[in-house]
Scaffold this motif. Structure first.
Motif, PDB file in Angstrom:
ATOM      1  N   SER A 167       1.464 -37.732 -45.570  1.00  0.00           N
ATOM      2  CA  SER A 167       0.222 -37.119 -46.057  1.00  0.00           C
ATOM      3  C   SER A 167      -0.565 -36.588 -44.869  1.00  0.00           C
ATOM      4  CB  SER A 167      -0.610 -38.146 -46.833  1.00  0.00           C
ATOM      5  OG  SER A 167      -0.924 -39.258 -45.999  1.00  0.00           O
ATOM      6  N   HIS A 188       1.298 -32.852 -53.369  1.00  0.00           N
ATOM      7  CA  HIS A 188       1.828 -33.814 -52.417  1.00  0.00           C
ATOM      8  C   HIS A 188       1.249 -33.668 -51.020  1.00  0.00           C
ATOM      9  CE1 HIS A 188       5.562 -34.215 -55.196  1.00  0.00           C
ATOM     10  NE2 HIS A 188       4.538 -34.934 -55.612  1.00  0.00           N
ATOM     11  N   PHE A 189       0.652 -32.535 -50.703  1.00  0.00           N
ATOM     12  CA  PHE A 189       0.019 -32.422 -49.385  1.00  0.00           C
ATOM     13  C   PHE A 189      -1.490 -32.303 -49.484  1.00  0.00           C
ATOM     14  CE2 PHE A 189       1.472 -28.097 -50.491  1.00  0.00           C
ATOM     15  CZ  PHE A 189       0.250 -27.460 -50.556  1.00  0.00           C
ATOM     16  N   LYS A 237      -5.237 -33.488 -50.037  1.00  0.00           N
ATOM     17  CA  LYS A 237      -5.923 -34.760 -49.818  1.00  0.00           C
ATOM     18  C   LYS A 237      -6.625 -35.212 -51.093  1.00  0.00           C
ATOM     19  CE  LYS A 237      -7.148 -34.673 -44.896  1.00  0.00           C
ATOM     20  NZ  LYS A 237      -8.295 -34.833 -43.989  1.00  0.00           N
TER      21      LYS A 237
END
Length: 470
Positions: free
Chosen positions: A282, A304-305, A307
């Motif tokens: 992350s 998925h990336f 925040k």
């Protein structure tokens, strides 16, 4: 509760990438191959030496980043050890068969199955199978890379067990280890460091910040092909706006999650914490979404990336299909552009071109047709933006996270996977302006922050294209 929902899709995508990424594939395929070999041709087991060999071999591959440049050294090492210790060949042939069968299962079922569902085309896995033979990439889209490194790990374990059980001399094993350490370190030394060549930030902030910046990302959009296709809307934006003449260089590894991490933070993958698409990674540094209200649109990949706290609007590719998913998500974007007065940064990812590239190849007619559809969709977004009352204060950036070569992108070995478009458009953008300087996708983050009148993310590197504003 529906049987299929966002949580199920998120889990499924994570499983796909667990098997798809080269490091986890090596471990899983090796375990499978060792079990298959033991079942058909039982071999003596020396648990601790074999576990130690597995750890050392994995560490060597990790240091060399599973790069094709490391393959000759690893291959010659295996051949030397086979000659030095002359183990029974049946076990090693069965292990090779095990790795290969595991690979084919991953490609045709775990990768190919979802591609069939998303693409509504049952021929996709077999098309992928034909092209994976000549593909070089750090995922299971490459047969030679995946099978070789899976077998390198498996054979190292088997040879070590053979030496330990037979109390054979360690000299060949230790000599091979020393050579491999040197080779792995040499390969590591010459891996791209992702430090942008041009570092520039204007002395003064922008005099009149834009209210909104819209980043339209063509996932898998290779710059050379986009230029050759003569796409009408992109050509109009180039003529009436500004662009980086040679395109921007993507990061190493040239995969979606690390590349997008760099676009949104300006930081190198080594710093922002996402180096491939696998689980357990992350963003660890400050990004644009921490400085301005952001909304990200696209498939489950995008979540998925992003925040926690960054808004994401995710379209289900399996449910809707790749042919319609970009249109569905784009309606959300257009509605927000018309009505959302708070969001300052809109990030949209067009998925269809990347999907077609991975399914049919980066030179295929399907990939070209997908780029034409993306061009039409970009034209629609621009048309809506130009109709808005605050259009003068909206800047559009058309870019890509990475390009494509064959089925592949990742090692940045080929121009097609390495260089992506970067186009600036809006009423306050210079017309017909070409930026001659080379750049990297880090520059998208810095330029977007400058356009919005924000400070730069703490770990950002690269340059600001301040000359694009009239």
């Amino acid at each position: 509760m529906k049987l299929y929902n966002d949580h199920v899709e998120n889990f499924g995508v994570r499983v796909i990438y667990l098997f798809n990424t080269i490091n986890s594939f090596c471990v899983l395929s090796s375990i499978f191959a060792l079990a298959v070999a033991y079942f058909f041709v039982p071999y003596p087991v020396a648990v601790l030496p074999m576990i130690g060999a597995a750890i050392i071999a994995f560490a060597l591959m990790k240091v060399a980043d599973w790069h094709p440049y490391y393959v000759p050294c690893a291959l010659l090492s295996l051949l030397y050890l086979f000659i030095a210790y002359t183990p029974g060949y049946q076990t090693y042939l069965m292990a090779l068969l095990g790795v290969t069968v595991f690979y084919l299962g991953v490609l045709l079922v775990i990768n190919g199955g979802p591609q069939v569902i998303v693409g509504r085309d049952i021929t996709i896995p077999f098309r992928m199978l034909v092209q994976c033979i000549t593909t070089v990439v750090p995922t299971t889209l490459s047969l030679p890379i995946s099978v070789f490194f899976g077998y390198f790990l498996t054979s190292t374990v088997l040879i070590t067990g053979h030496v330990a059980q037979g109390s054979l001399p360690l000299t060949p094993l230790l000599a091979t280890l020393a050579v491999n350490i040197v080779c792995a370190l040499i390969v590591r030394k010459y891996l791209p460091d992702n430090i942008p060549t041009n570092q520039y930030r204007p002395d003064q902030p922008i005099s009149k910040p834009f209210k909104k910046v819209v980043i339209l990302n063509i996932d898998g959009g290779r710059w050379d092909t986009i230029q050759k296709l003569n796409l009408p809307n992109i050509n109009r934006m180039i003529g009436d706006g500004a662009h980086v003449k040679n395109g921007l260089l993507t990061v190493y590894r040239a995969l979606t999650n690390p590349a997008f991490g760099t676009i949104l933070t300006g930081a190198r993958p080594q710093e922002h914490g996402i180096f491939d698409n696998n689980i357990g990674q992350s963003l660890k540094v400050e990004g644009l979404g921490d400085l301005a209200k952001i909304t990200i649109y696209g498939c489950m990949h995008m979540k998925h990336f992003a925040k926690d706290g960054w808004e994401t609007k995710i379209v289900s590719l399996p449910t809707i299909g790749i042919q319609k998913s970009d249109d569905v998500a784009m309606e959300w974007l257009l509605d927000d552009l018309r009505n959302d007065k708070k969001t300052q940064l809109f990030v949209f990812d067009y998925s269809e071109a990347d999907f077609c590239g991975h399914s049919y190849g980066g030179q295929s007619s399907q990939y070209h047709e997908a780029l034409k559809k993306v061009d039409a969709r970009i034209g629609k977004v621009v048309e809506v933006i130009e109709s808005l009352e605050d259009a003068e204060d909206i800047a559009v950036i058309v870019c890509a996270d990475h390009g494509l070569h064959n089925l592949d992108h990742g090692y940045r070995l080929f121009k097609g996977e390495s260089y992506v478009p970067c186009i600036f458009y809006g009423k306050r953008i210079k017309q017909g302006y070409a930026i001659e300087k080379d750049g990297m996708i880090n520059d998208i983050c810095l330029t977007a922050a400058w356009m919005l009148g924000k400070r730069y993310p703490a770990n950002a590197q690269g340059q600001v294209f301040d000359t694009v504003v009239a």
